[in-house]
Design a protein around this motif. Structure first.
Motif, PDB file in Angstrom:
ATOM      1  N   VAL A  29     -68.787  16.778 -41.083  1.00  0.00           N
ATOM      2  CA  VAL A  29     -68.932  17.993 -41.884  1.00  0.00           C
ATOM      3  C   VAL A  29     -68.126  19.097 -41.221  1.00  0.00           C
ATOM      4  CG1 VAL A  29     -70.506  19.729 -42.795  1.00  0.00           C
ATOM      5  CG2 VAL A  29     -71.232  17.328 -42.661  1.00  0.00           C
ATOM      6  N   SER A  30     -67.201  19.680 -41.961  1.00  0.00           N
ATOM      7  CA  SER A  30     -66.414  20.811 -41.469  1.00  0.00           C
ATOM      8  C   SER A  30     -66.870  22.055 -42.204  1.00  0.00           C
ATOM      9  CB  SER A  30     -64.918  20.574 -41.709  1.00  0.00           C
ATOM     10  OG  SER A  30     -64.478  19.405 -41.036  1.00  0.00           O
ATOM     11  N   GLU A  31     -67.333  23.038 -41.455  1.00  0.00           N
ATOM     12  CA  GLU A  31     -67.888  24.244 -42.053  1.00  0.00           C
ATOM     13  C   GLU A  31     -66.871  25.381 -41.999  1.00  0.00           C
ATOM     14  OE1 GLU A  31     -71.583  25.187 -40.196  1.00  0.00           O
ATOM     15  OE2 GLU A  31     -72.494  23.247 -40.653  1.00  0.00           O
ATOM     16  N   GLY A  32     -66.505  25.885 -43.175  1.00  0.00           N
ATOM     17  CA  GLY A  32     -65.614  27.039 -43.245  1.00  0.00           C
ATOM     18  C   GLY A  32     -64.140  26.704 -43.306  1.00  0.00           C
TER      19      GLY A  32
ATOM     20  N   ARG B  23     -67.369  23.632 -36.616  1.00  0.00           N
ATOM     21  CA  ARG B  23     -67.128  25.014 -37.067  1.00  0.00           C
ATOM     22  C   ARG B  23     -65.962  25.547 -36.243  1.00  0.00           C
ATOM     23  NH1 ARG B  23     -72.144  24.103 -35.350  1.00  0.00           N
ATOM     24  NH2 ARG B  23     -73.814  23.881 -36.903  1.00  0.00           N
ATOM     25  N   SER B  24     -65.122  26.352 -36.861  1.00  0.00           N
ATOM     26  CA  SER B  24     -63.979  26.840 -36.106  1.00  0.00           C
ATOM     27  C   SER B  24     -63.556  28.233 -36.556  1.00  0.00           C
ATOM     28  CB  SER B  24     -62.791  25.884 -36.237  1.00  0.00           C
ATOM     29  OG  SER B  24     -61.701  26.328 -35.449  1.00  0.00           O
ATOM     30  N   GLU B  25     -63.279  29.077 -35.574  1.00  0.00           N
ATOM     31  CA  GLU B  25     -62.696  30.396 -35.825  1.00  0.00           C
ATOM     32  C   GLU B  25     -61.174  30.358 -35.721  1.00  0.00           C
ATOM     33  OE1 GLU B  25     -65.982  33.305 -33.761  1.00  0.00           O
ATOM     34  OE2 GLU B  25     -64.689  32.151 -32.415  1.00  0.00           O
TER      35      GLU B  25
ATOM     36  N   ARG C 209     -70.495  17.804 -36.747  1.00  0.00           N
ATOM     37  CA  ARG C 209     -70.459  19.071 -37.477  1.00  0.00           C
ATOM     38  C   ARG C 209     -69.495  19.991 -36.724  1.00  0.00           C
ATOM     39  NH1 ARG C 209     -74.467  18.827 -41.233  1.00  0.00           N
ATOM     40  NH2 ARG C 209     -74.054  20.980 -41.883  1.00  0.00           N
TER      41      ARG C 209
ATOM     42  N   GLU D 205     -61.150  23.200 -44.374  1.00  0.00           N
ATOM     43  CA  GLU D 205     -60.979  21.852 -44.910  1.00  0.00           C
ATOM     44  C   GLU D 205     -60.403  20.931 -43.853  1.00  0.00           C
ATOM     45  OE1 GLU D 205     -58.766  21.730 -48.508  1.00  0.00           O
ATOM     46  OE2 GLU D 205     -60.062  23.143 -49.580  1.00  0.00           O
TER      47      GLU D 205
ATOM     48  N   SER E 217     -73.075  11.811 -36.082  1.00  0.00           N
ATOM     49  CA  SER E 217     -72.819  12.887 -37.039  1.00  0.00           C
ATOM     50  C   SER E 217     -72.030  13.981 -36.323  1.00  0.00           C
ATOM     51  CB  SER E 217     -74.138  13.445 -37.566  1.00  0.00           C
ATOM     52  OG  SER E 217     -73.923  14.595 -38.365  1.00  0.00           O
TER      53      SER E 217
END
Length: 295
Positions: free
Chosen positions: A45-48, A77-79, A75, A50, A73
């Motif tokens: 799952v990549s949040e924010g 997230r990246s800025e 997950r 693609e 699993s």
């Protein structure tokens, strides 16, 4: 036995730093965060942003170079903006390697992690900065030899980064193809001298040495056609009130080196300069490299 779970945080990075092509890098305060957990089923799952949700995902690909990802699993997230020369792929590779290493107690040291990551990325500058934090000098390995450990410096005092991030992407392969196989001796000699000034300036927090040391005659002029507005900014940075500016990695992002007292007014001038073609954001140099926590 309780399920294994790890949270890995890896900073963004800026590489080359002017004359230090494929050798110098610096960690930035933006981060990628990976949570890897044994859940019994494979999931990405990549949040924010693609990214692939299968094993072609760079985080998973790096993880599986050390251990199968079955039942894990991921997950993410990246800025860190993608494909902008800010080390997004380096952060992903390191996150996957460090998660596998810590979850399954593989006992690889950081130098081994750097060597494995370099095998993915092809060059160590972003990787070393993201792994160790601060400013790193990381010479490439000799053919057949292990990747040397980097030399780490603390970020210079009184200096902050401002990033000008163009809306258009430039591929790393196109940027590398713009460089010839051979270079004039005068340009190479200039860069050796400039890189020495830059490293010494960073170590001493000497703004004059840093200013002189940011000048590059190897990669930036030869890539100018790929991002002309970025190159114009590099050339005009001092006029706008900066210490100097460098193309971040393969580009097109520009790292503007600013004295902290001029940061606010410089930010305003850069925002006006970049209107319509780029975003402008502050990004502090970070002394912290990649970290792993038990979730």
């Amino acid at each position: 036995m309780s399920a294994r779970s790890r949270i890995v945080r890896v900073p963004a990075s800026t590489a080359n730093l002017g004359p230090g092509y494929d050798v110098l890098g610096a960690a930035l305060a933006w981060e990628l965060e990976l949570e890897a957990t044994e859940t019994g089923s494979f999931e990405v799952v990549s949040e924010g942003f693609e990214a692939p949700a299968d094993r072609s995902n760079l985080v998973v690909h790096a993880f599986e170079s050390l251990h199968p990802a079955d039942g894990i699993s991921f997950r993410v997230r990246s800025e860190i903006p993608l494909a902008r020369g800010l080390g997004s792929s380096a952060a992903a590779i390191l996150a996957g390697l460090l998660a596998a290493d810590h979850m399954f107690e593989l006992a690889n040291d950081r130098e081994e992690i750097l060597a494995r990551a370099t095998a993915f990325e092809g060059h160590p500058d972003n990787l070393a900065a993201a792994l160790y934090g601060g400013v790193t000098l990381c010479p490439p390995a000799a053919p057949g030899a292990r990747q040397p450990a980097p030399v780490r410096l603390a970020p210079p005092e009184g200096v902050e980064g401002i990033l000008v991030i163009p809306h258009e992407e430039v591929s790393t392969s196109a940027a590398r193809d713009a460089l010839p196989a051979e270079l004039p001796l005068a340009d190479v000699t200039h860069n050796v001298a400039a890189a020495a000034q830059l490293v010494l300036g960073i170590e001493r927090s000497d703004l004059d040495l840093i200013r002189a040391g940011l000048a590059d005659r190897v990669h930036q002029p030869r890539r100018a056609a790929l991002y002309p507005r970025s190159i114009e900014l590099v050339e005009r940075a001092a006029e706008l009130g900066a210490i100097g500016a460098t193309i971040s990695g393969a580009g097109p992002t520009v790292l503007v080196w600013a004295f902290w007292q001029s940061g606010r007014s410089l930010l305003e001038r850069l925002t006006e300069f970049a209107e319509g073609w780029a975003d402008v954001r502050r990004a502090q140099f970070s002394p912290r490299g990649a970290r792993v926590e038990i979730a």
